[in-house]
Write a protein that holds these residues in place. Structure first.
Motif, PDB file in Angstrom:
ATOM      1  N   GLU A 189      10.042   3.096  15.194  1.00 35.23           N
ATOM      2  CA  GLU A 189       9.619   1.957  14.401  1.00 35.23           C
ATOM      3  C   GLU A 189       8.095   1.868  14.387  1.00 35.23           C
ATOM      4  O   GLU A 189       7.436   2.007  15.415  1.00 35.23           O
ATOM      5  CB  GLU A 189      10.201   0.662  14.977  1.00 35.23           C
ATOM      6  N   GLY A 190       7.525   1.672  13.202  1.00 38.29           N
ATOM      7  CA  GLY A 190       6.079   1.560  13.050  1.00 38.29           C
ATOM      8  C   GLY A 190       5.365   2.885  12.928  1.00 38.29           C
ATOM      9  O   GLY A 190       4.134   2.922  12.802  1.00 38.29           O
ATOM     10  N   GLN A 191       6.120   3.985  12.939  1.00 39.49           N
ATOM     11  CA  GLN A 191       5.509   5.307  12.864  1.00 39.49           C
ATOM     12  C   GLN A 191       5.540   5.877  11.451  1.00 39.49           C
ATOM     13  O   GLN A 191       6.288   5.421  10.581  1.00 39.49           O
ATOM     14  CB  GLN A 191       6.194   6.273  13.827  1.00 39.49           C
ATOM     15  N   SER A 222       7.949   7.124   6.167  1.00 42.58           N
ATOM     16  CA  SER A 222       7.221   6.019   6.788  1.00 42.58           C
ATOM     17  C   SER A 222       8.164   4.929   7.263  1.00 42.58           C
ATOM     18  O   SER A 222       9.090   4.530   6.548  1.00 42.58           O
ATOM     19  CB  SER A 222       6.219   5.414   5.791  1.00 42.58           C
ATOM     20  N   ARG A 223       7.912   4.462   8.487  1.00 37.21           N
ATOM     21  CA  ARG A 223       8.563   3.268   9.019  1.00 37.21           C
ATOM     22  C   ARG A 223       7.507   2.230   9.374  1.00 37.21           C
ATOM     23  O   ARG A 223       7.655   1.440  10.299  1.00 37.21           O
ATOM     24  CB  ARG A 223       9.418   3.637  10.237  1.00 37.21           C
ATOM     25  N   HIS A 224       6.389   2.302   8.615  1.00 32.06           N
ATOM     26  CA  HIS A 224       5.283   1.353   8.799  1.00 32.06           C
ATOM     27  C   HIS A 224       5.004   0.704   7.449  1.00 32.06           C
ATOM     28  O   HIS A 224       4.862   1.399   6.435  1.00 32.06           O
ATOM     29  CB  HIS A 224       4.038   2.082   9.306  1.00 32.06           C
ATOM     30  N   ASP A 231       1.828   6.471  15.230  1.00 29.70           N
ATOM     31  CA  ASP A 231       1.854   5.048  14.918  1.00 29.70           C
ATOM     32  C   ASP A 231       0.915   4.783  13.748  1.00 29.70           C
ATOM     33  O   ASP A 231      -0.227   5.266  13.721  1.00 29.70           O
ATOM     34  CB  ASP A 231       1.410   4.250  16.146  1.00 29.70           C
ATOM     35  N   SER A 267      -0.842   2.368  12.976  1.00 28.74           N
ATOM     36  CA  SER A 267      -2.105   1.703  13.310  1.00 28.74           C
ATOM     37  C   SER A 267      -3.199   2.709  13.643  1.00 28.74           C
ATOM     38  O   SER A 267      -4.394   2.351  13.662  1.00 28.74           O
ATOM     39  CB  SER A 267      -1.909   0.747  14.488  1.00 28.74           C
TER      40      SER A 267
END
Length: 333
Positions: free
Chosen positions: A35-37, A82-84, A106, A108
């Motif tokens: 998640e978020g990557q 994408s999971r971001h 990630d 970010s």
């Protein structure tokens, strides 16, 4: 997606200069996403001098690469999954994903590359870490004023070439130092420096003196050693020296060092070393300004490109030996 993930691993810690046997090629499955990557298909790999230090079993400003791990490095590529929420498939991005075809990271830690202003590859050069390094080291630390004289060592490289052009844009007289007549011609004819001195020439010190009749206000140094030492007698009162790199000390068992301290004292010189990663707040404004200069034709850049991820070890060896011009890259096929 049926492609495999080709990676270059650190196989051994070289004693002396690295060789291609210091690395190992490995093929494996693509990384899975958390998640978020974001999953990036890397198209370009940046080759930089700091990588030699990361191959050593010592901690400097960062941990060494562990044996068997993917070699570190910045890459630029395209998002394929994408999971971001900040990234979509097809986005052009750059990040620290290492020597590999695919990387999961990630979101970010990624930044988008505006390919309407600069090519994707420039996200690893003039509009990436080398460009930001030049920006912070010159603008923030040397802080040159119009009419001052700036000297940039390793002037034809990815960092030095940008630092010198930024100084020119601020109204300075800029003298480069580079290794070889061809590099010096590039620095003057293509990058617009006022002069360039070949440190490999027999008359190096005499040429340096002739090119700097009124002394130096700022030295942006990527080299250290004898080159920096030869510049110190030319310093003017209140001069600034930015220490960006010390390539002369790489694989040198007896580095030259600074042997002239008196000019630093007499001229009340400020000497500042820095690591660009310590200045995260400067990346966005630096990249925005640099991208604008590139788009407007005010800053020029040259790339040396090796083809295929398998060529990355040789590209690093060539860079450390001074055989590349401009930014050294690997096009990942």
């Amino acid at each position: 997606m049926t492609e495999s993930n080709r990676q270059v691993l650190l196989a051994s810690r070289p004693e002396g200069k690295p060789t291609e046997s210091s690395f190992r090629i490995k093929d494996g499955p693509l990384p899975s996403l958390g998640e978020g990557q974001v999953l990036v298909r890397n198209q370009w790999l940046s080759i930089d001098p700091y990588m030699r230090g990361r191959m050593m079993d010592i901690r400097t400003y960062a941990e060494p690469v562990a044996l068997g791990d993917v070699m570190v490095g910045d890459t630029a590529g395209i998002v394929v999954e994408s999971r971001h929420p900040g990234f979509a498939v097809g986005d052009a991005v750059a990040g620290h994903l290492g020597w590999q075809r695919f990387g999961a990271i990630d979101g970010s830690l990624l930044r988008k590359v505006d390919t309407t202003r600069v090519p994707l590859s420039a996200g690893l050069g003039v509009a990436g870490m080398p460009g930001v390094t030049a920006y912070v080291g010159l603008i923030d630390l040397c802080a040159p004023q119009a009419g001052e004289t700036v000297v940039v060592t390793a002037a034809s490289g990815g960092v030095g070439s940008v630092a010198g052009q930024l100084a020119k844009l601020r109204g300075c007289r800029v003298v480069g130092v580079a290794g070889g007549a061809d590099k010096c011609r590039h620095v003057v004819d293509d990058l617009g420096f006022d002069a360039c001195i070949d440190y490999k020439a027999a008359d190096f010190k005499a040429s340096l003196k002739a090119a700097l009749p009124d002394g130096v206000n700022c030295i942006f140094d990527n080299v250290g050693g004898e080159v920096l030492d030869a510049l110190l007698p030319r310093l003017r009162p209140g001069a600034r020296i930015t220490l960006c790199g010390a390539i002369s000390e790489v694989d040198n068992p007896s580095p030259h060092g600074i042997r002239r301290l008196l000019p630093l004292i007499v001229n009340r010189v400020k000497v500042q070393g820095f690591i660009v990663g310590d200045h995260p707040e400067r990346w966005a404004p630096a990249i925005d300004e640099l991208s604008g200069h590139v788009a407007a034709g005010r800053i020029h850049f040259r790339e040396t490109v090796a083809e295929g991820l398998e060529a990355a070890p040789r590209a690093l060896i060539d860079l450390l030996a001074g055989r590349s011009l401009g930014k050294q890259l690997v096009r990942i096929l």
